[in-house]
Design a protein around this motif. Structure first.
Motif, PDB file in Angstrom:
ATOM      1  N   PRO A  55       0.796  -1.234   0.000  1.00 16.26           N
ATOM      2  CA  PRO A  55       0.000   0.000   0.000  1.00 16.26           C
ATOM      3  C   PRO A  55       0.830   1.286   0.000  1.00 16.26           C
ATOM      4  N   ILE A 184     -15.298   2.089  -3.084  1.00 15.93           N
ATOM      5  CA  ILE A 184     -14.678   2.327  -1.774  1.00 15.93           C
ATOM      6  C   ILE A 184     -15.706   2.789  -0.749  1.00 15.93           C
ATOM      7  N   THR A 196     -10.336  -0.074   5.646  1.00 18.04           N
ATOM      8  CA  THR A 196      -8.864  -0.012   5.578  1.00 18.04           C
ATOM      9  C   THR A 196      -8.224  -1.397   5.647  1.00 18.04           C
ATOM     10  N   ASN A 198      -7.404  -3.666   3.422  1.00 21.82           N
ATOM     11  CA  ASN A 198      -6.308  -3.934   2.489  1.00 21.82           C
ATOM     12  C   ASN A 198      -5.117  -3.004   2.691  1.00 21.82           C
ATOM     13  N   LEU A 199      -5.339  -1.889   3.375  1.00 20.98           N
ATOM     14  CA  LEU A 199      -4.243  -0.932   3.609  1.00 20.98           C
ATOM     15  C   LEU A 199      -3.413  -1.301   4.828  1.00 20.98           C
ATOM     16  N   THR A 200      -4.034  -1.937   5.798  1.00 21.43           N
ATOM     17  CA  THR A 200      -3.325  -2.239   7.047  1.00 21.43           C
ATOM     18  C   THR A 200      -3.100  -3.731   7.275  1.00 21.43           C
ATOM     19  N   PHE A 205       0.979  -1.316   6.173  1.00 17.20           N
ATOM     20  CA  PHE A 205       1.070  -0.333   5.089  1.00 17.20           C
ATOM     21  C   PHE A 205       2.390  -0.460   4.320  1.00 17.20           C
ATOM     22  N   ALA A 264      -4.060   4.712  -5.082  1.00 15.16           N
ATOM     23  CA  ALA A 264      -4.853   4.673  -3.849  1.00 15.16           C
ATOM     24  C   ALA A 264      -6.099   3.806  -4.020  1.00 15.16           C
ATOM     25  N   THR A 268      -6.559   0.080  -2.087  1.00 19.34           N
ATOM     26  CA  THR A 268      -7.679   0.068  -1.141  1.00 19.34           C
ATOM     27  C   THR A 268      -8.656  -1.056  -1.459  1.00 19.34           C
ATOM     28  N   LEU A 269      -8.862  -1.332  -2.746  1.00 19.95           N
ATOM     29  CA  LEU A 269      -9.854  -2.325  -3.155  1.00 19.95           C
ATOM     30  C   LEU A 269      -9.295  -3.738  -3.272  1.00 19.95           C
ATOM     31  N   TRP A 272      -2.694  -6.104  -1.819  1.00 20.03           N
ATOM     32  CA  TRP A 272      -1.481  -5.809  -2.577  1.00 20.03           C
ATOM     33  C   TRP A 272      -0.744  -7.076  -3.021  1.00 20.03           C
ATOM     34  N   THR A 286      -8.245  -4.951 -10.523  1.00 17.60           N
ATOM     35  CA  THR A 286      -9.258  -4.172  -9.801  1.00 17.60           C
ATOM     36  C   THR A 286     -10.628  -4.300 -10.460  1.00 17.60           C
TER      37      THR A 286
END
Length: 472
Positions: A55, A184, A196, A198-200, A205, A264, A268-269, A272, A286
């Motif tokens: 991310p 989103i 969040t 997929n971001l965390t 991250f 971004a 997010t979707l 990674w 995506t």
């Protein structure tokens, strides 16, 4: 003043562009600025950066985007004050000396010609996927013929092709961003807001730490290459000074939005570490995740258009750069012959060189072709370095001699110019640290050194710019 540091003995801007046509309109310049940088590197190549940085690829693209904004602001200032089809090569010659213009110009010409071949190969692979059994080289030859033809004709034909190519690419990204934002926030039918997760999750991250971020940063820096073409095209627009100023101003923030915004949305979707991000490309992955029918084929069409657009733009840029160099006495005079407002010999030569690169990918894929790829690996950074140094030296001269020409001004001069130079130095250091990019740095450095030595020898020998005959 030493001969190795003396500026060009004539007004390089005038010699460079006096015989060219002025058939590009403001809408052409604006789309060239937007479309020139949106290519397969964004649609497909960004997947490798996501796999490395996770991310945090958003941060990588934001950092490199800021560097590119600074470079383009500097180039916009130089090109608005002195529009020339040789762009940064002319500015380097005026600021540093003929050897610098020679080095920056021929290095960029070499980069564009090899890139034309690479884009032709990529486009041919897509078409042969639709029409299996057809030879790739034949498709590359067809694309070369088509775009050689558009560039041999009046410059407005090139402008129209690029306008519609770029419009399709920009439209595709805007649609992608729109669908992504709806997904989103959870209002796109058939999707749930991912939050969040997929971001965390999956390592956080920065799953691969700072090393992964560095790899992503290097990948993102080179993905921005292509913006320079708009300042080359500005010399053939109806109102060069106003045109390049407006194109640069509007392009910078839009491209930042497209690149950083796309990254971004993707991270997010989609997780990674989803293998399809690399295998199919992040945009296809995506769209598949969102359940968009025929996502792969839709993006194949967009990527094909992106590749063909880049071929068209790079043939144009290479031919104008070669023509400009020759007009300033920096190459074989035959390349500078202008007919009907177009440097047609330079167009043909650039196309032939690009096609030779394609054939080398089949004949000598493991040595000569790899050498070519390594030699162009960091040329764009070399070009940016010359731009920054030129702006640093020419700004005060322009303020003193013709302040009315400063239609675009570099922010916080000279401090942000020095910040940009420090950023470029940092990227060079990071390339030297990474095994995958170290060889590219060495090869590019070798090519740059050879060109610089030849340029200095020519300058000391007293090479003078010569008038280039035209056959209007």
């Amino acid at each position: 003043m030493s001969r190795t540091s003396a500026p060009a003995p004539v007004d390089a801007t005038t010699v460079d562009s006096e015989a060219l046509a002025h058939g590009l309109k403001q809408r052409h310049l604006s789309m060239i600025a937007l479309g020139g940088v949106i290519g397969a590197g964004l649609f497909v190549g960004s997947g490798a950066g996501i796999a490395a940085a996770g991310p945090s690829i958003v941060v990588a693209y934001a950092i490199s985007g800021l560097l590119v904004m600074l470079v383009m602001r500097m180039l916009g200032e130089l090109s608005a004050a002195h529009p020339a089809s040789g762009s940064f090569s002319v500015h380097a010659e005026r600021a540093i000396g003929p050897w610098a213009g020679f080095t920056a110009g021929w290095a960029f010409w070499f980069l564009l010609c090899v890139a034309v071949g690479l884009e032709g190969i990529g486009a041919a692979k897509i078409v042969t996927g639709w029409l299996p059994g057809t030879p790739e080289w034949a498709w590359v030859a067809l694309f070369m013929l088509v775009f050689c033809g558009t560039n041999l004709a009046a410059v407005k034909n090139f402008g129209e092709f690029e306008f519609w190519f770029a419009a399709l690419k920009v439209g595709a990204i805007v649609l992608f961003l729109g669908l992504g934002v709806l997904a989103i926030v959870g209002v796109l039918p058939g999707t749930d807001a991912p939050g969040t997760a997929n971001l965390t999750g999956d390592g956080g991250f920065m799953p691969h730490g700072t090393e992964g971020l560095v790899v992503g940063l290097l990948a993102s820096v080179f993905a921005y290459g292509g913006l320079e073409t708009v300042t080359i095209a500005a010399a053939e627009s109806e109102h060069p000074m106003q045109g390049v100023a407006k194109a640069v101003r509007t392009a910078m923030w839009r491209i930042g939005l497209f690149y950083v915004g796309s990254m971004a949305v993707i991270v997010t979707l989609v997780p990674w570490d989803d293998k399809t991000v690399v295998e199919k490309g992040p945009y296809v992955a995506t769209l598949d995740h969102l359940g968009i029918p025929a996502a792969g084929q839709i993006m194949n069409v967009v990527v094909l258009v992106a590749l063909l657009s880049a071929m068209n733009a790079n043939i144009y840029g290479a031919s104008r750069m070669a023509g400009s160099l020759v007009a300033r006495g920096q190459g074989p005079k035959v390349l500078g012959r202008i007919s009907g407002g177009v440097p047609r010999v330079a167009v043909l030569t650039s196309c032939v060189f690009g096609f030779v690169c394609v054939m080398l990918s089949y004949w000598r894929p493991d040595d000569v072709f790899i050498w070519l790829l390594n030699m162009i690996g960091a040329i764009i950074l070399v070009v940016w370095f010359f731009i920054a140094v030129s702006q640093l030296l020419l700004r005060r001269r322009t303020e003193r001699e013709a302040p009315e020409k400063l239609a675009v001004k570099m922010w916080a001069y000279p401090y942000l110019t020095w910040v940009a130079l420090a950023g470029m130095a940092a990227v060079f250091v990071l390339m030297a640290r990474e095994a995958d990019t170290r060889l590219q740095l060495y090869f590019t450095g070798g090519l740059t050194l050879v060109l610089a030595v030849v340029g200095v020898i020519r300058q000391r020998a007293g090479a003078k710019p010569e008038a280039v005959p035209s056959n209007d």
